[in-house]
Design an enzyme around this catalytic site. Structure first.
Site, PDB file in Angstrom:
ATOM      1  N   ARG A  54      10.866 -12.237   5.899  1.00 14.61           N
ATOM      2  CA  ARG A  54      11.944 -11.278   6.152  1.00 14.61           C
ATOM      3  C   ARG A  54      12.989 -11.841   7.105  1.00 14.61           C
ATOM      4  O   ARG A  54      12.657 -12.494   8.079  1.00 14.61           O
ATOM      5  CB  ARG A  54      11.380 -10.011   6.788  1.00 14.61           C
ATOM      6  CG  ARG A  54      10.451  -9.234   5.891  1.00 14.61           C
ATOM      7  CD  ARG A  54       9.828  -8.125   6.707  1.00 14.61           C
ATOM      8  NE  ARG A  54       8.928  -7.293   5.927  1.00 14.61           N
ATOM      9  CZ  ARG A  54       8.044  -6.458   6.481  1.00 14.61           C
ATOM     10  NH1 ARG A  54       7.951  -6.368   7.810  1.00 14.61           N
ATOM     11  NH2 ARG A  54       7.272  -5.731   5.724  1.00 14.61           N
ATOM     12  N   ARG A  93      12.874 -11.245  12.990  1.00 15.00           N
ATOM     13  CA  ARG A  93      12.414 -10.417  14.115  1.00 15.00           C
ATOM     14  C   ARG A  93      11.123 -11.024  14.691  1.00 15.00           C
ATOM     15  O   ARG A  93      10.344 -11.630  13.960  1.00 15.00           O
ATOM     16  CB  ARG A  93      12.111  -8.993  13.647  1.00 15.00           C
ATOM     17  CG  ARG A  93      13.334  -8.192  13.242  1.00 15.00           C
ATOM     18  CD  ARG A  93      12.922  -6.778  12.909  1.00 15.00           C
ATOM     19  NE  ARG A  93      11.586  -6.789  12.264  1.00 15.00           N
ATOM     20  CZ  ARG A  93      10.837  -5.730  12.032  1.00 15.00           C
ATOM     21  NH1 ARG A  93      11.261  -4.541  12.388  1.00 15.00           N
ATOM     22  NH2 ARG A  93       9.669  -5.820  11.443  1.00 15.00           N
ATOM     23  N   ARG A 103      -1.924  -9.865  13.416  1.00 10.44           N
ATOM     24  CA  ARG A 103      -1.989  -8.521  12.824  1.00 10.44           C
ATOM     25  C   ARG A 103      -2.964  -8.487  11.651  1.00 10.44           C
ATOM     26  O   ARG A 103      -3.745  -7.553  11.508  1.00 10.44           O
ATOM     27  CB  ARG A 103      -0.599  -8.138  12.308  1.00 10.44           C
ATOM     28  CG  ARG A 103       0.011  -6.966  13.019  1.00 10.44           C
ATOM     29  CD  ARG A 103       1.473  -6.838  12.651  1.00 10.44           C
ATOM     30  NE  ARG A 103       1.697  -6.027  11.479  1.00 10.44           N
ATOM     31  CZ  ARG A 103       2.755  -6.161  10.663  1.00 10.44           C
ATOM     32  NH1 ARG A 103       3.641  -7.113  10.887  1.00 10.44           N
ATOM     33  NH2 ARG A 103       2.917  -5.362   9.643  1.00 10.44           N
ATOM     34  N   LYS A 118       0.809  -1.227   0.000  1.00 12.50           N
ATOM     35  CA  LYS A 118       0.000   0.000   0.000  1.00 12.50           C
ATOM     36  C   LYS A 118       0.842   1.277   0.000  1.00 12.50           C
ATOM     37  O   LYS A 118       0.539   2.212  -0.752  1.00 12.50           O
ATOM     38  CB  LYS A 118      -0.907  -0.043   1.226  1.00 12.50           C
ATOM     39  CG  LYS A 118      -1.850   1.104   1.377  1.00 12.50           C
ATOM     40  CD  LYS A 118      -2.776   0.857   2.558  1.00 12.50           C
ATOM     41  CE  LYS A 118      -2.012   0.622   3.852  1.00 12.50           C
ATOM     42  NZ  LYS A 118      -1.254   1.788   4.320  1.00 12.50           N
ATOM     43  N   ARG A 156      -9.355   3.758   9.200  1.00 15.62           N
ATOM     44  CA  ARG A 156      -9.106   2.343   9.403  1.00 15.62           C
ATOM     45  C   ARG A 156     -10.274   1.665  10.130  1.00 15.62           C
ATOM     46  O   ARG A 156     -10.383   0.444  10.129  1.00 15.62           O
ATOM     47  CB  ARG A 156      -7.818   2.198  10.208  1.00 15.62           C
ATOM     48  CG  ARG A 156      -7.399   0.773  10.366  1.00 15.62           C
ATOM     49  CD  ARG A 156      -5.990   0.688  10.857  1.00 15.62           C
ATOM     50  NE  ARG A 156      -5.795  -0.625  11.463  1.00 15.62           N
ATOM     51  CZ  ARG A 156      -4.645  -1.246  11.514  1.00 15.62           C
ATOM     52  NH1 ARG A 156      -3.567  -0.679  11.032  1.00 15.62           N
ATOM     53  NH2 ARG A 156      -4.548  -2.413  12.084  1.00 15.62           N
TER      54      ARG A 156
END
Ligand SMILES: [Zn+2]
Length: 213
Positions: A126, A159, A170, A13, A88
């Site tokens: 990641r 992480r 999330r 986004k 949101r």
């Protein structure tokens, strides 16, 4: 052209917001940008927002909406704008609508759609070098030797924020919050959905088409 861009974490986004804004010749802004800007300029709203954050509390919608309306009302943004990731929640969408009525409302809401499986693949891939912090991605930019940094041979790690359970939560929180927002704009007839699983260039093209149509 007044555009709202919505999409889950991992949908690309932010990149797309910058690119449609530059195509339209307007500015893009996120609520995070507005918080930082108000704090840097030490405005009344910035100080108010900080007083909540320092207590570990959420900044109330009315404070965020005021920052957004301040920014929108700036003559520099009279030709239009791209709101990146705001509103949101359903409450924020209604409040924004009420505030924007005098300006003629929002023209388009673009929702970048990406399946949960693909988001998880993107966000959990990641890796970072423990020694020199070089970022890698196991699918998109892997190191030559698995688990080892190309630059310094350091150990690559994931992480905590990128671990599958954290990422899944999330995404679920995002979906729960934004589904009513998407429905709200769909009913208003201004929502357009774009397939975010195509390559970046095609996503951009689909977005331009969605803004025009
Ligand atoms: Zn390294």
């Amino acid at each position: 052209m007044r555009v709202i861009l919505m999409g889950p974490p991992g949908s690309g986004k932010g990149t797309q917001a910058t690119s449609i804004a530059s195509n339209l010749g307007v500015d893009a802004v996120s609520s995070g940008d507005l918080f930082r800007d108000n704090q840097r300029r030490d405005t009344e709203l910035g100080r108010l927002a900080r007083s909540y954050m320092e207590r570990g509390a959420y900044v109330p919608d009315e404070v965020t909406i005021k920052m957004v309306m301040d920014w929108i009302s700036n003559p520099a943004h009279s030709a239009g704008f791209v709101l990146d990731g705001f509103p949101r929640t359903h409450a924020q969408a209604e409040a924004l609508d009420a505030e924007m009525k005098a300006l003629g409302g929002v023209d388009r809401v673009i929702f970048i759609k990406v399946s949960e499986d693909e988001l998880i693949r993107r966000l959990t891939g990641r890796q970072i070098c423990r020694d020199c912090q070089t970022p890698y991605h196991i699918h998109f930019s892997p190191s030559k030797t698995e688990g080892k940094c190309d630059n310094c041979g350091g150990e690559l790690y994931q992480r905590d924020d990128d671990k599958a359970d954290v990422v899944t939560t999330r995404i679920q929180v995002y979906n729960q919050e934004t589904e009513p927002v998407v429905d709200y704009y769909r009913q208003a007839g201004i929502l357009r959905e774009v397939d975010g699983e195509q390559d970046v260039g095609d996503v951009g093209k689909a977005m331009n088409a969605a803004i025009g149509g």
